[in-house]
Structure formats: C-alpha cells, structure tokens
Design a protein around this motif. Structure first.
Motif, PDB file in Angstrom:
ATOM      1  N   VAL A  93       9.318   8.022 -36.171  1.00  0.00           N
ATOM      2  CA  VAL A  93      10.154   7.985 -37.373  1.00  0.00           C
ATOM      3  C   VAL A  93       9.868   9.192 -38.258  1.00  0.00           C
ATOM      4  O   VAL A  93      10.788   9.839 -38.783  1.00  0.00           O
ATOM      5  CB  VAL A  93       9.937   6.667 -38.140  1.00  0.00           C
ATOM      6  N   LEU A  94       8.591   9.525 -38.417  1.00  0.00           N
ATOM      7  CA  LEU A  94       8.239  10.709 -39.207  1.00  0.00           C
ATOM      8  C   LEU A  94       8.861  11.969 -38.621  1.00  0.00           C
ATOM      9  O   LEU A  94       9.458  12.778 -39.348  1.00  0.00           O
ATOM     10  CB  LEU A  94       6.717  10.860 -39.260  1.00  0.00           C
ATOM     11  N   LEU A  95       8.733  12.153 -37.309  1.00  0.00           N
ATOM     12  CA  LEU A  95       9.266  13.363 -36.672  1.00  0.00           C
ATOM     13  C   LEU A  95      10.786  13.411 -36.732  1.00  0.00           C
ATOM     14  O   LEU A  95      11.372  14.493 -36.768  1.00  0.00           O
ATOM     15  CB  LEU A  95       8.794  13.433 -35.216  1.00  0.00           C
ATOM     16  N   ASP A  96      11.425  12.255 -36.741  1.00  0.00           N
ATOM     17  CA  ASP A  96      12.877  12.206 -36.884  1.00  0.00           C
ATOM     18  C   ASP A  96      13.290  12.656 -38.280  1.00  0.00           C
ATOM     19  O   ASP A  96      14.291  13.350 -38.447  1.00  0.00           O
ATOM     20  CB  ASP A  96      13.364  10.783 -36.622  1.00  0.00           C
ATOM     21  N   ARG A  97      12.501  12.275 -39.267  1.00  0.00           N
ATOM     22  CA  ARG A  97      12.798  12.657 -40.646  1.00  0.00           C
ATOM     23  C   ARG A  97      12.516  14.136 -40.897  1.00  0.00           C
ATOM     24  O   ARG A  97      13.280  14.822 -41.575  1.00  0.00           O
ATOM     25  CB  ARG A  97      11.934  11.838 -41.615  1.00  0.00           C
ATOM     26  N   GLU A  98      11.378  14.610 -40.383  1.00  0.00           N
ATOM     27  CA  GLU A  98      10.937  15.972 -40.694  1.00  0.00           C
ATOM     28  C   GLU A  98      10.218  16.577 -39.488  1.00  0.00           C
ATOM     29  O   GLU A  98       8.999  16.577 -39.414  1.00  0.00           O
ATOM     30  CB  GLU A  98      10.012  15.956 -41.916  1.00  0.00           C
ATOM     31  N   GLU A 170      10.893  -5.217 -35.436  1.00  0.00           N
ATOM     32  CA  GLU A 170      12.076  -4.532 -35.934  1.00  0.00           C
ATOM     33  C   GLU A 170      12.309  -3.209 -35.191  1.00  0.00           C
ATOM     34  O   GLU A 170      11.386  -2.415 -35.022  1.00  0.00           O
ATOM     35  CB  GLU A 170      11.944  -4.279 -37.440  1.00  0.00           C
ATOM     36  N   PRO A 171      13.542  -2.964 -34.748  1.00  0.00           N
ATOM     37  CA  PRO A 171      13.836  -1.706 -34.046  1.00  0.00           C
ATOM     38  C   PRO A 171      13.825  -0.526 -35.010  1.00  0.00           C
ATOM     39  O   PRO A 171      14.113  -0.673 -36.200  1.00  0.00           O
ATOM     40  CB  PRO A 171      15.241  -1.942 -33.479  1.00  0.00           C
ATOM     41  N   ILE A 172      13.470   0.623 -34.479  1.00  0.00           N
ATOM     42  CA  ILE A 172      13.521   1.838 -35.285  1.00  0.00           C
ATOM     43  C   ILE A 172      14.821   2.579 -34.981  1.00  0.00           C
ATOM     44  O   ILE A 172      15.423   2.399 -33.915  1.00  0.00           O
ATOM     45  CB  ILE A 172      12.308   2.748 -35.032  1.00  0.00           C
ATOM     46  N   HIS A 173      15.241   3.407 -35.915  1.00  0.00           N
ATOM     47  CA  HIS A 173      16.505   4.132 -35.764  1.00  0.00           C
ATOM     48  C   HIS A 173      16.241   5.626 -35.896  1.00  0.00           C
ATOM     49  O   HIS A 173      15.708   6.097 -36.907  1.00  0.00           O
ATOM     50  CB  HIS A 173      17.517   3.641 -36.797  1.00  0.00           C
ATOM     51  N   LEU A 174      16.595   6.350 -34.847  1.00  0.00           N
ATOM     52  CA  LEU A 174      16.333   7.780 -34.756  1.00  0.00           C
ATOM     53  C   LEU A 174      17.623   8.508 -34.427  1.00  0.00           C
ATOM     54  O   LEU A 174      18.416   8.031 -33.614  1.00  0.00           O
ATOM     55  CB  LEU A 174      15.296   8.059 -33.663  1.00  0.00           C
ATOM     56  N   GLY A 175      17.835   9.667 -35.058  1.00  0.00           N
ATOM     57  CA  GLY A 175      19.066  10.386 -34.775  1.00  0.00           C
ATOM     58  C   GLY A 175      18.946  11.889 -34.789  1.00  0.00           C
ATOM     59  O   GLY A 175      19.920  12.597 -34.513  1.00  0.00           O
ATOM     60  N   ASN A 176      17.747  12.393 -35.075  1.00  0.00           N
ATOM     61  CA  ASN A 176      17.544  13.837 -35.182  1.00  0.00           C
ATOM     62  C   ASN A 176      16.945  14.371 -33.886  1.00  0.00           C
ATOM     63  O   ASN A 176      15.756  14.208 -33.621  1.00  0.00           O
ATOM     64  CB  ASN A 176      16.622  14.142 -36.366  1.00  0.00           C
ATOM     65  N   GLY A 177      17.768  15.010 -33.082  1.00  0.00           N
ATOM     66  CA  GLY A 177      17.306  15.513 -31.793  1.00  0.00           C
ATOM     67  C   GLY A 177      16.216  16.566 -31.897  1.00  0.00           C
ATOM     68  O   GLY A 177      15.492  16.811 -30.926  1.00  0.00           O
ATOM     69  N   ALA A 178      16.043  17.155 -33.080  1.00  0.00           N
ATOM     70  CA  ALA A 178      15.010  18.179 -33.248  1.00  0.00           C
ATOM     71  C   ALA A 178      13.607  17.595 -33.112  1.00  0.00           C
ATOM     72  O   ALA A 178      12.650  18.343 -32.899  1.00  0.00           O
ATOM     73  CB  ALA A 178      15.162  18.856 -34.611  1.00  0.00           C
TER      74      ALA A 178
END
Length: 245
Positions: A93-98, A170-178
C-alpha cells in the motif's frame, strides 16, 4: 548527526503478524554495528497497550510506514524498507501511494501483494482479533519453524499480540503500476527462490505479484519463516548486501 552513518541507507524493519519491533532486536543490533541507522516498527494494532488496536487497518499501518520512512530519510543516504511475512500488505500500500519513498524494498519470506488481495478473507466480520495460532497449525500452513529453539517459541507465544481482524480480512486496493518499478529483493527462507518463482509463474495467490516486478533480486537463506531468530547474523548480512545496491 554522524556523517558516516549518512553515507549508508537507513533501514526500516517491519515485522510480520503477531509481532512488534522487538522481533528485530538481534538483526537491528547487527545492522547498527555495520553503520546503518535502523528503525524497527510496531505497526498499528500490534501494541498491546493500545486500547484501540483491534480496529487497526492496513491503511493505518501504511500511514505509519509513510511517516517512519520519511523520518528515517533524514538519517541516511536513502531508505531501504524490510518487510517480513504479512508486512508485505502495508508495504505494498505504501509503495502504491509513493513509489519513490524508498530506494529498495526487501521482502523476508514474503512478497508484494496484489490488488484486491487479503491475507485471510475468511476471517468473520464479527471477529475483532486473531490470536497467534498453535505452532503446529502455522507449520502445516507453510510457515516453517526450522531453526527455532524452545526458548524462541516460548518468547514468541508470550510476546505475541492478536492480529486485528480488519488487517487480516480486508482486501487492499492498488492501482499505481509504478510500485512495480521499485528495486526489490526477496530473501527466500521457507521455500527456495526457485520455488518462489515457480509459484509466481503459476499464479499462486501468495506470489502472483512477484512476476510483475521489473527489478528483482533473489537471495536464498535456507531456514524457517522467522530468520530474524533462527539466523539473525546471516539475515542482517543479506539485508546489508541488498541495501548496498
């Protein structure tokens, strides 16, 4: 501030389920002896003195990792985040955010999580927390106890903290391919790295996301699922070597 320390990456150590920062004591000592600034984290939900801990979420855990990483950046040339076991969820989740928050992520008997995944979606919504299961159950589920002494197991049992229900189900939600561009190291312990990659290629839920990483290093450290206790010196060396890239 020690200018020599600033020439090396800071290292943030994140323990897996049922564990606090104390689980990393031996590894942290070894890494500090090598000159690294080291921070071991107790994630939200794993502080036994927190009356609100059972309501903690993966998003809240990622918030703490975010603030910890940014604070650690002031003490080193960069930041390397080390995630053991279930810590792969808030790390993802952290890596998806930043994605640029850290220079490298090191997964210890772990790996990145996929969008929509949960550690155990079968945990009932009315179950506030999940205690540490019997060791036989953990071993049967693939978490090898190899290398752990009776004292290790007793300390684990006595100091473990029930995992918050929301974190487990709870499922996590990721969308940043970077996030897949972040240089990554997997330290394979319970299973050889060859098996890890086979699982990834076969789409196994635990390792499916591994196959999407664009900069991946594999390191074998044969032992059980808790190498911070069974092989702390060797684990610290493997982390330091990964951080040196």
């Amino acid at each position: 501030m020690d200018t020599a320390t600033r020439t090396l990456p800071s290292i943030v150590l994140v323990p897996g389920y049922w564990l606090g920062a104390w689980a990393w004591d031996a590894v942290a000592e070894e890494l500090r002896g090598r000159g690294h600034h080291v921070v071991a984290v107790t994630l939200p939900g794993l502080d036994p003195d927190d009356p609100e801990r059972a309501s903690a979420t993966v998003a809240q855990q990622a918030d703490v990792l975010h603030s910890t990483v940014h604070a650690a950046a002031a003490h080193g040339s960069s930041v390397v985040l080390v995630a053991h076991s279930g810590a792969g969820f808030p790390t993802s989740v952290l890596l998806d955010r930043e994605p640029t928050a850290i220079a490298r992520v090191v997964y210890v008997d772990s790996g990145p999580s996929s969008d929509g995944s949960a550690f155990d979606a079968s945990v009932p919504p009315e179950e506030d927390e999940v205690p540490l299961p019997p060791f036989e159950e953990l071993a049967a589920g693939g978490a090898s106890l190899e290398g752990l002494s009776e004292d290790d197991l007793q300390r684990f049992r006595e100091r473990s903290v029930p995992e918050p229900g929301p974190v487990m189900r709870e499922p996590i939600h990721l969308g940043n391919g970077a996030r897949r561009d972040v240089p990554s190291t997997i330290i394979a312990c319970s299973f050889p790295s060859e098996v890890v990659m086979q699982m990834a290629q076969q789409g196994h839920p635990m390792m499916a996301e591994v196959g999407t990483l664009r900069d991946l290093e594999l390191v074998d450290l044969p032992t059980g699922h808790w190498p911070m206790w069974s092989r702390p010196t060797d684990l610290a060396a493997a982390i330091a070597n990964a951080a040196a890239h």
